[in-house]
Design an enzyme around this catalytic site. Structure first.
Site, mmCIF file in Angstrom:
data_model
loop_
_atom_site.group_PDB
_atom_site.id
_atom_site.type_symbol
_atom_site.label_atom_id
_atom_site.label_comp_id
_atom_site.label_asym_id
_atom_site.label_seq_id
_atom_site.Cartn_x
_atom_site.Cartn_y
_atom_site.Cartn_z
ATOM 1 C CG ASN A 8 -1.713 1.234 1.397
ATOM 2 O OD1 ASN A 8 -1.784 2.058 0.483
ATOM 3 N ND2 ASN A 8 -2.347 1.396 2.552
ATOM 4 C CE LYS A 10 -0.094 3.275 4.778
ATOM 5 N NZ LYS A 10 0.066 3.404 6.210
ATOM 6 C CG HIS A 94 -5.674 1.909 5.299
ATOM 7 N ND1 HIS A 94 -5.178 2.911 6.093
ATOM 8 C CD2 HIS A 94 -4.674 0.989 5.169
ATOM 9 C CE1 HIS A 94 -3.928 2.614 6.422
ATOM 10 N NE2 HIS A 94 -3.597 1.460 5.871
ATOM 11 C CD GLU A 96 -2.778 5.593 6.680
ATOM 12 O OE1 GLU A 96 -2.813 5.552 5.435
ATOM 13 O OE2 GLU A 96 -1.854 5.090 7.353
ATOM 14 C CD GLU A 165 -3.054 -2.352 7.448
ATOM 15 O OE1 GLU A 165 -1.920 -2.530 6.994
ATOM 16 O OE2 GLU A 165 -3.774 -1.402 7.101
ATOM 17 N N GLY A 171 2.848 2.659 10.674
ATOM 18 C CA GLY A 171 3.771 3.777 10.482
ATOM 19 C C GLY A 171 4.526 4.195 11.726
ATOM 20 C CB SER A 210 5.728 -1.346 11.957
ATOM 21 O OG SER A 210 5.316 -0.011 12.196
HETATM 22 P P1 13P Z 1 3.317 0.725 7.600
HETATM 23 O O1 13P Z 1 3.878 -0.533 6.990
HETATM 24 O O2 13P Z 1 4.016 1.963 7.121
HETATM 25 O O3 13P Z 1 3.238 0.614 9.083
HETATM 26 O O4 13P Z 1 1.807 0.858 7.070
HETATM 27 C C1 13P Z 1 0.962 -0.221 7.217
HETATM 28 C C2 13P Z 1 -0.287 0.041 6.473
HETATM 29 O O5 13P Z 1 -1.079 0.885 6.846
HETATM 30 C C3 13P Z 1 -0.531 -0.722 5.252
HETATM 31 O O6 13P Z 1 -1.826 -0.547 4.779
#
Ligand code: 13P
Length: 250
Positions: A8, A10, A94, A96, A165, A171, A210
């Protein structure tokens, strides 16, 4: 089912940067078999990435989607627009989208329905915040997100993948431990087994938060971890390739 290792990106990478990445990445993964690889670039890069991967073992994903086929929904992207570009997977719900853009379970459920209707494979994302975990609510939050996310799709559960997640792991550089991941993944597996009356064999439960080339080997050993959804570490083609290799060790 082969494990699914999904990137992903983003809101990262211009079209030019996406093209550069794919040129390197497709050579790295060219000979890999028995694993499903997916990349979800930005909407603006979907078309270019789609052309570059058309004859490869890389699948295309989208990071979001609206549920209507077309109409007055300024700024939204419809399922048929994604289908036209040979998008196969769509990430829905997701954290976010939920926490920054205020998406609620009911909206996410409509999107999951639309994805199935139009032949896209949803990756439904679920996960608790740190506060919810500390209050002992992890399982109740995940259960609510799953029950409402797939409501009305009890017969189609095998056409859906789920990504656990935990919000506190996204992140942050703090991944869930193998034990924490396994506990929730097993809970999710039992839940969807019940909801689908046993028709959940096609569903993969991915872990995200992560994941990197160092912790992937350990996390993939968890019995009910059947792939990864990778953010930051997927932005580097070599790191993402290493994660895929590590996930094939089991
Ligand atoms: P990170 O791998 O940067 O923690 O992000 C995970 C994520 O949100 C994947 O959709």
């Amino acid at each position: 089912m082969a494990y699914l290792i999904a990137a992903n990106w983003k809101m990262n990478k211009t079209v030019a940067e996406s093209i550069d990445y794919i040129k390197t990445f497709k050579e790295l993964v060219r000979d890999l078999k028995d694993v499903d690889i997916m990349i979800a670039p930005s909407f603006t890069a979907l078309s270019s990435v789609s052309s570059l991967i058309s004859d490869t073992n890389i699948n295309l994903g989208a990071q979001n989607m609206f549920y209507a086929e077309k109409g007055a929904y300024t700024g939204e992207i419809s399922p048929i627009m994604l289908k036209e570009l040979n998008v196969k997977y769509v990430i829905l719900g997701h954290s976010e989208r939920r926490h920054i853009f205020g998406e609620k379970d009911e909206l996410i459920n409509k999107k999951v329905h639309a994805a199935i209707e139009f032949g896209l494979r949803p990756i439904l994302c679920v996960g608790e915040t740190l506060e919810e975990r500390e209050l002992g609510k992890t399982k109740s939050v995940v259960e609510r997100q799953i029950r409402s996310g797939i409501a009305g799709l009890e017969k189609e559960v095998s056409s859906i993948d789920i990504a656990y997640e935990p919000v506190w792991a996204i992140g942050t550089g703090v991944n869930a431990t193998v034990e924490q991941a396994q506990e929730v993944h097993q809970f999710i597996r039992n839940l969807i087994h019940d909801i689908s009356k046993g028709n959940d064999k096609g569903t993969r439960i991915l872990y995200g938060g992560s994941v990197n080339e160092k912790n992937a080997s350990e996390l993939i050993k968890a019995k009910d971890v059947e792939g990864f959804l990778v953010g930051t570490a997927s932005l580097d083609p070599k790191k993402f390739y290493e994660i895929i290799l590590k996930s094939m060790e089991v």
